[in-house]
Design a protein around this motif. Structure first.
Motif, PDB file in Angstrom:
ATOM      1  N   VAL A   4       0.884  -1.113  -0.140  1.00  0.00           N
ATOM      2  CA  VAL A   4       0.040  -0.078   0.069  1.00  0.00           C
ATOM      3  C   VAL A   4       0.782   1.290   0.064  1.00  0.00           C
ATOM      4  CG1 VAL A   4      -1.716   1.235   1.262  1.00  0.00           C
ATOM      5  CG2 VAL A   4      -1.712  -1.010   1.144  1.00  0.00           C
ATOM      6  N   GLU A   5       0.893   1.929  -1.239  1.00  0.00           N
ATOM      7  CA  GLU A   5       1.483   3.100  -1.196  1.00  0.00           C
ATOM      8  C   GLU A   5       0.869   4.406  -0.645  1.00  0.00           C
ATOM      9  OE1 GLU A   5       2.430   0.901  -5.076  1.00  0.00           O
ATOM     10  OE2 GLU A   5       0.835   1.652  -3.945  1.00  0.00           O
ATOM     11  N   SER A   6       1.540   5.355  -0.120  1.00  0.00           N
ATOM     12  CA  SER A   6       1.060   6.748  -0.016  1.00  0.00           C
ATOM     13  C   SER A   6       1.965   7.800  -0.164  1.00  0.00           C
ATOM     14  CB  SER A   6       0.331   6.747   1.468  1.00  0.00           C
ATOM     15  OG  SER A   6       1.337   6.294   2.613  1.00  0.00           O
ATOM     16  N   GLY A   7       1.511   9.108   0.041  1.00  0.00           N
ATOM     17  CA  GLY A   7       2.587  10.085   0.161  1.00  0.00           C
ATOM     18  C   GLY A   7       2.290  10.893  -1.254  1.00  0.00           C
ATOM     19  N   GLY A   8       1.815  10.631  -2.111  1.00  0.00           N
ATOM     20  CA  GLY A   8       1.850  11.358  -3.399  1.00  0.00           C
ATOM     21  C   GLY A   8       1.161  12.696  -3.208  1.00  0.00           C
ATOM     22  N   GLY A   9       1.029  13.422  -4.376  1.00  0.00           N
ATOM     23  CA  GLY A   9       0.405  14.712  -4.141  1.00  0.00           C
ATOM     24  C   GLY A   9       0.970  15.657  -5.350  1.00  0.00           C
ATOM     25  N   LEU A  10       0.333  16.776  -5.442  1.00  0.00           N
ATOM     26  CA  LEU A  10       0.888  17.894  -5.868  1.00  0.00           C
ATOM     27  C   LEU A  10       1.993  18.753  -5.415  1.00  0.00           C
ATOM     28  CD1 LEU A  10      -0.023  19.708  -8.731  1.00  0.00           C
ATOM     29  CD2 LEU A  10      -1.605  20.907  -7.451  1.00  0.00           C
ATOM     30  N   VAL A  11       3.039  19.015  -6.081  1.00  0.00           N
ATOM     31  CA  VAL A  11       4.192  19.788  -5.707  1.00  0.00           C
ATOM     32  C   VAL A  11       4.687  20.587  -6.882  1.00  0.00           C
ATOM     33  CG1 VAL A  11       5.803  17.744  -6.041  1.00  0.00           C
ATOM     34  CG2 VAL A  11       6.107  19.750  -4.512  1.00  0.00           C
ATOM     35  N   GLN A  12       5.038  21.912  -6.545  1.00  0.00           N
ATOM     36  CA  GLN A  12       5.703  22.638  -7.264  1.00  0.00           C
ATOM     37  C   GLN A  12       7.157  22.165  -8.134  1.00  0.00           C
ATOM     38  OE1 GLN A  12       5.621  26.627  -6.124  1.00  0.00           O
ATOM     39  NE2 GLN A  12       3.791  27.132  -7.423  1.00  0.00           N
ATOM     40  N   SER A  13       7.526  22.333  -8.996  1.00  0.00           N
ATOM     41  CA  SER A  13       8.873  22.177  -9.524  1.00  0.00           C
ATOM     42  C   SER A  13       9.985  22.824  -8.517  1.00  0.00           C
ATOM     43  CB  SER A  13       9.250  22.757 -11.038  1.00  0.00           C
ATOM     44  OG  SER A  13      10.537  22.339 -11.328  1.00  0.00           O
ATOM     45  N   GLY A  14      10.830  21.628  -8.229  1.00  0.00           N
ATOM     46  CA  GLY A  14      11.954  22.041  -7.112  1.00  0.00           C
ATOM     47  C   GLY A  14      11.660  21.281  -5.902  1.00  0.00           C
ATOM     48  N   THR A  90       6.560  13.685 -12.892  1.00  0.00           N
ATOM     49  CA  THR A  90       4.813  13.555 -13.088  1.00  0.00           C
ATOM     50  C   THR A  90       4.475  11.878 -13.386  1.00  0.00           C
ATOM     51  OG1 THR A  90       4.337  15.764 -13.103  1.00  0.00           O
ATOM     52  CG2 THR A  90       2.710  14.167 -13.754  1.00  0.00           C
ATOM     53  N   ALA A  91       4.093  11.392 -12.716  1.00  0.00           N
ATOM     54  CA  ALA A  91       3.690   9.967 -12.771  1.00  0.00           C
ATOM     55  C   ALA A  91       2.858   9.267 -11.459  1.00  0.00           C
ATOM     56  CB  ALA A  91       4.988   9.032 -13.263  1.00  0.00           C
ATOM     57  N   VAL A  92       2.550   8.060 -11.969  1.00  0.00           N
ATOM     58  CA  VAL A  92       1.790   7.239 -11.089  1.00  0.00           C
ATOM     59  C   VAL A  92       3.158   6.304 -10.315  1.00  0.00           C
ATOM     60  CG1 VAL A  92       0.327   5.426 -10.161  1.00  0.00           C
ATOM     61  CG2 VAL A  92      -0.501   7.029 -11.839  1.00  0.00           C
ATOM     62  N   TYR A  93       3.166   6.331  -8.983  1.00  0.00           N
ATOM     63  CA  TYR A  93       4.494   5.469  -8.429  1.00  0.00           C
ATOM     64  C   TYR A  93       3.885   4.208  -7.786  1.00  0.00           C
ATOM     65  CZ  TYR A  93       7.629   9.428  -9.669  1.00  0.00           C
ATOM     66  OH  TYR A  93       8.461  10.271 -10.261  1.00  0.00           O
ATOM     67  N   GLY A 110      -0.689   2.200  -6.421  1.00  0.00           N
ATOM     68  CA  GLY A 110       0.160   3.232  -7.135  1.00  0.00           C
ATOM     69  C   GLY A 110      -0.440   4.560  -6.240  1.00  0.00           C
ATOM     70  N   THR A 111       0.225   5.640  -6.146  1.00  0.00           N
ATOM     71  CA  THR A 111       0.211   6.983  -5.902  1.00  0.00           C
ATOM     72  C   THR A 111       0.443   8.172  -6.932  1.00  0.00           C
ATOM     73  OG1 THR A 111       0.250   8.428  -3.785  1.00  0.00           O
ATOM     74  CG2 THR A 111       2.442   6.937  -4.451  1.00  0.00           C
ATOM     75  N   GLN A 112      -0.351   8.990  -7.127  1.00  0.00           N
ATOM     76  CA  GLN A 112      -0.240   9.838  -7.888  1.00  0.00           C
ATOM     77  C   GLN A 112       0.843  10.989  -7.539  1.00  0.00           C
ATOM     78  OE1 GLN A 112      -1.244  10.027 -11.278  1.00  0.00           O
ATOM     79  NE2 GLN A 112       0.091  11.682 -11.650  1.00  0.00           N
ATOM     80  N   VAL A 113       1.765  11.729  -8.320  1.00  0.00           N
ATOM     81  CA  VAL A 113       2.660  12.405  -8.238  1.00  0.00           C
ATOM     82  C   VAL A 113       2.632  13.190  -9.408  1.00  0.00           C
ATOM     83  CG1 VAL A 113       5.221  13.350  -7.876  1.00  0.00           C
ATOM     84  CG2 VAL A 113       4.240  10.866  -6.564  1.00  0.00           C
ATOM     85  N   THR A 114       2.222  14.585  -9.095  1.00  0.00           N
ATOM     86  CA  THR A 114       2.009  15.674  -9.946  1.00  0.00           C
ATOM     87  C   THR A 114       3.133  16.891  -9.593  1.00  0.00           C
ATOM     88  OG1 THR A 114      -0.246  14.904 -10.642  1.00  0.00           O
ATOM     89  CG2 THR A 114       0.704  17.103 -11.224  1.00  0.00           C
ATOM     90  N   VAL A 115       3.981  17.223 -10.537  1.00  0.00           N
ATOM     91  CA  VAL A 115       4.818  18.376 -10.340  1.00  0.00           C
ATOM     92  C   VAL A 115       4.427  19.338 -11.421  1.00  0.00           C
ATOM     93  CG1 VAL A 115       7.150  19.056 -10.299  1.00  0.00           C
ATOM     94  CG2 VAL A 115       6.446  16.552  -9.793  1.00  0.00           C
ATOM     95  N   SER A 116       4.096  20.497 -10.567  1.00  0.00           N
ATOM     96  CA  SER A 116       3.714  21.560 -11.694  1.00  0.00           C
ATOM     97  C   SER A 116       4.958  22.498 -11.860  1.00  0.00           C
ATOM     98  CB  SER A 116       2.582  22.411 -10.937  1.00  0.00           C
ATOM     99  OG  SER A 116       2.974  23.017  -9.856  1.00  0.00           O
TER     100      SER A 116
END
Length: 117
Positions: A4-14, A90-93, A110-116
C-alpha cells in the motif's frame, strides 16, 4: 501479499515528496524492494531498488542524486524520498516486490505524483 503506497500529491517544480509503501503478508527484510513509475502514454520505469539488507541502492540516471530509497524493516515499510522534483517526474508511482520462490510480482495500487511548473 499486499503493498500500500501513500504520500503522493501535487508539488511545485523543485519541491520534495516522500512516498511510503507498507507491506503485509510478508517480511520486506527478506526481499529487494523496488519503486517504479508510469507516466501517461509511457511504459513503466524502474526508479529505485534497495537490497534486502539495505546495504545497496540503485537508480537510473534520470533520478540519481535526487531520489533516495530507504527501508524500515521494523515497520515493514519502504520509502522513496524525492527532492528537486521536475515536471517530468509526474507519474503514478508503484511499489514492487518479487517473490523468490514463485517469481510472482506484486504491486501496490499506486500513488499519483504531479509536479507543476
Amino acid at each position: 501479499v499486499q503493498l500500500v503506497e501513500s504520500g503522493g500529491g501535487l508539488v511545485q517544480s523543485g519541491g520534495s515528496l516522500r512516498l511510503s509503501c507498507v507491506g503485509s503478508g510478508f517480511r520486506i527484510s527478506n526481499y529487494d524492494m523496488k519503486w517504479y513509475r508510469q507516466a501517461p502514454g509511457k511504459e513503466r520505469e524502474l526508479v529505485a531498488t534497495i537490497s534486502s539488507t539495505g546495504g545497496s541502492a540503485n537508480y537510473p540516471d534520470s533520478v540519481k542524486g535526487r531520489f533516495t530509497i530507504s527501508r524500515d524493516n521494523a515497520k515493514n515499510t519502504v520509502y522513496l524520498q524525492m527532492n528537486s522534483l521536475k515536471v517530468e517526474d509526474t507519474a503514478v508511482y508503484y511499489c514492487n516486490v518479487r517473490m523468490r520462490l514463485s517469481g510472482t510480482n506484486y504491486w501496490g495500487q499506486g500513488t499519483q505524483v504531479t509536479v507543476s511548473s
